[in-house]
Design an enzyme around this catalytic site. Structure first.
Site, PDB file in Angstrom:
ATOM      1  N   GLU A   1     -26.732  15.360 -23.234  1.00 30.41           N
ATOM      2  CA  GLU A   1     -27.844  15.071 -22.300  1.00 30.41           C
ATOM      3  C   GLU A   1     -29.196  15.484 -22.908  1.00 30.41           C
ATOM      4  O   GLU A   1     -30.099  15.927 -22.205  1.00 30.41           O
ATOM      5  CB  GLU A   1     -27.649  15.781 -20.947  1.00 30.41           C
ATOM      6  CG  GLU A   1     -26.337  15.493 -20.256  1.00 30.41           C
ATOM      7  CD  GLU A   1     -26.231  14.106 -19.651  1.00 30.41           C
ATOM      8  OE1 GLU A   1     -27.257  13.405 -19.564  1.00 30.41           O
ATOM      9  OE2 GLU A   1     -25.114  13.714 -19.271  1.00 30.41           O
ATOM     10  N   GLY A   2     -29.320  15.345 -24.214  1.00 25.83           N
ATOM     11  CA  GLY A   2     -30.537  15.782 -24.898  1.00 25.83           C
ATOM     12  C   GLY A   2     -30.380  17.242 -25.288  1.00 25.83           C
ATOM     13  O   GLY A   2     -30.083  18.084 -24.446  1.00 25.83           O
TER      14      GLY A   2
END
Length: 596
Positions: free
Chosen positions: A404-405
């Site tokens: 998610e980053g």
């Protein structure tokens, strides 16, 4: 909408405890939902922990189907497409409590309900939604999300996968390879990002998983943790996708990817909460039973310190996650009442709080790692063994700082987005930053304020920490302007200050609200956690503020700012840190579980 809170505004506006939502505010429906999810996990997932560690992918798929039958996959899906259409807080709540037993299942669940289904409900046409969403909501079909490529990780828009329009204009042919695809091994439909011609931005497509249509997979990846979550490479070789399966418009894939990740970030934070609660409970159970030197190790101060710190971080994570979730839900409801479609309202609602989503992703993923690490330590040699539950929890926690980053990207994003909001006039940073600069020139007040009210001094400390951020970030923006983006170490220091402010403030406000409701004497341990969290936050802000100031300011400006930093991180009355920890630990040890 003028009085409604905006994302990032916590920094320049005082928030009252009455205006935030806390886990103590769950309504009857939410409490029932929470309890049913806990029961599901205790019956289906927790007893099978060993099978998850042995890469039993079929088990993950089987339990995902059961979750579908119980409606857990459809919480966020609109009723029109077979979903429960519950509010955003409920979405976060289910994600929280279903994720505590093993990262393998929570990854499959998160990938399916979040990035696997959401892009279609949020960006799909009516036909696309009718065709795919009911099957995904029920668990008849599973979804996957194909963004990352060998050469395109954090730089998601640099993907090389191509989509070429057929001569008759009826379909696109997709060719390329994707990696680290969660649920690849059992998905029926994938959100695939590819580039058309030399477009600046990628485009999203809904692709059914049909091996006869040029789709093949690599073997299951051998991973440090989340071992029973299916993770494979996916290869497309002239895979035909009908033109009507394009998601949103041409070149809009990057936007879809970024917004899907915003939702994913707050849900990932939620997914790390129950994991901490269960880790703390497991650790304290062991500490109460394990006898050394003729006494349970839970009676030793060194162990009590660990238990208190683990619980404090978990409590702070809950406080901030549910605060943000409710702010997003309120924002969605306002937009719906103004006539926005459900799609538009949810997209804009989450996008508004993208800063908070990034903050939570970083803070809670790092806390769950620290929590499982201390869990191993409390178990001692046993903790290092696969026979105890701690080592798998530690391995599973490690991925949370990457997907998610990465946390580095999210740190820089949180500050970058805040500066952009200020430029657009959505959050007034300039005015307050100028006021702080003027305050530095003035003579400080030496009056001793009245701190008799609960948290009076702590709330003043939070206000001062906000001044540190405005002082450091304001001076950095003035010095570097748009070039600030290239000064990553400075952004990272500023973001740590921002993160601590949001987490500490959320914890204090939750506890103040609780004390007003229950009475201070009933919530002494929560008060201790709020004070302990703030104490650490002040230390971090001091350290990161200093790092920033000495790195970009010099001479008189540096001296002035360092004096300001000292003034803004100074307690009038220091808390008794060991006393706070002892109070927190005593309650958890006596109740033999995470007790908040």
């Amino acid at each position: 909408m003028s009085d409604i809170i905006r994302g990032g505004q916590f920094l320049v506006k005082e928030t009252k405890c009455e205006d935030i939502f806390t886990p103590e505010d769950f309504n009857e429906e939410q409490v029932m939902m929470r309890d049913s999810v806990i029961e599901f996990v205790d019956k289906e997932i927790w007893p099978n922990k060993e099978r998850f560690e042995k890469k039993d992918y079929a088990l993950t798929e089987d339990i995902m189907r059961k979750a579908g039958e119980l409606g857990y996959l459809s919480v966020a899906v609109p009723a029109a497409y077979g979903g429960m259409e519950m509010g955003f807080v409920n979405t976060v709540l289910v994600c929280d409590y279903i994720s505590g037993a093993t990262g393998s299942f929570s990854t499959a669940f998160g990938a399916h309900t979040g990035i696997g289904t959401m892009p279609i409900t949020l960006y799909g046409t009516e036909e696309q939604k009718q065709k795919y969403v009911p099957k995904l909501a029920s668990g008849e079909w599973f979804g996957a999300y194909c963004l990352t490529e060998p050469g395109a990780g954090s730089d998601a828009n640099s993907g090389k996968t191509k989509a070429v329009l057929s001569e008759d204009g009826t379909h696109y042919k997709i060719t390329g390879g994707k990696m680290w695809i969660s649920n690849a091994g059992f998905c029926n439909v994938m959100i695939v990002f590819a580039r058309i011609e030399d477009d600046k931005n990628i485009t999203g497509f809904i692709v059914e998983n049909d091996p006869s249509n040029g789709i093949s997979m690599g073997d299951e990846e051998h991973k440090l943790g989340i071992r029973s979550s299916s993770t494979r490479q996916v290869f497309f070789n002239e895979t035909k996708v009908p033109v009507e399966n394009m998601l949103a418009g041409r070149g809009e894939g990057f936007k879809i990817a970024m917004n899907a990740l915003n939702v994913g970030r707050i849900k990932l934070a939620a997914a790390c909460l129950e994991a901490q609660r269960r880790t703390i409970t497991g650790a304290v159970n062991y500490a109460n039973e394990r006898v050394q030197f003729k006494t349970p190790i839970s009676s030793f101060g060194a162990i009590q310190a660990k238990i208190a710190e683990m619980a404090t971080n978990a409590y702070a994570g809950e406080s901030a996650t549910y605060r943000a979730a409710s702010d997003i839900e309120n924002r969605i409801n306002i937009r719906v009442s103004e006539g926005n479609s459900h799609q538009e309202a949810e997209l804009k609602g989450v996008e508004e709080f993208a800063i908070e989503c990034s903050i939570l992703k970083v803070a809670v993923s790092e806390d769950v790692q620290a929590c499982t690490d201390e869990g191993i330590q409390i178990f001692g040699g046993m903790g290092f063994s696969e026979d105890a539950p701690m080592e798998s929890a530690w391995r599973d926690a490690r991925i949370a700082r990457i997907y998610e980053g990465t946390n580095e990207i999210n740190r820089m994003l949180s500050v970058g987005m805040l500066v952009k909001k200020a430029m657009k006039g959505h959050v007034d940073l300039l005015g307050p930053a100028m006021a702080v600069a003027e305050e530095l020139m003035g003579i400080p007040s030496f009056d001793i304020p009245d701190y008799s009210e609960l948290f009076a001094e702590e709330k003043e400390m939070i206000a001062k920490l906000k001044k540190v951020f405005l002082m450091v970030a304001g001076a950095a923006v003035q010095k570097y302007g748009a070039e600030l983006e290239s000064h990553q170490q400075l952004l990272m220091a500023a973001s740590d200050i921002l993160i601590e402010i949001y987490m500490a403030e959320s914890t204090i406000l939750r506890t103040e609200k609780l004390a007003k409701k229950e009475g201070e004497d009933k919530v002494q341990e929560q008060i201790a956690m709020a004070k302990l969290y703030l104490y650490h936050a002040v230390d971090i802000v001091n350290q990161k503020g200093k790092e920033g100031i000495v790195s970009f300011a010099e001479g008189d400006e540096q001296r002035m700012m360092l004096m300001g930093l000292k003034r803004f991180t100074k307690y009038t009355n220091m808390p008794n840190v060991i006393g706070l920890r002892e109070k927190i630990a005593a309650k958890i040890i006596s109740e033999n579980k995470y007790a908040f």
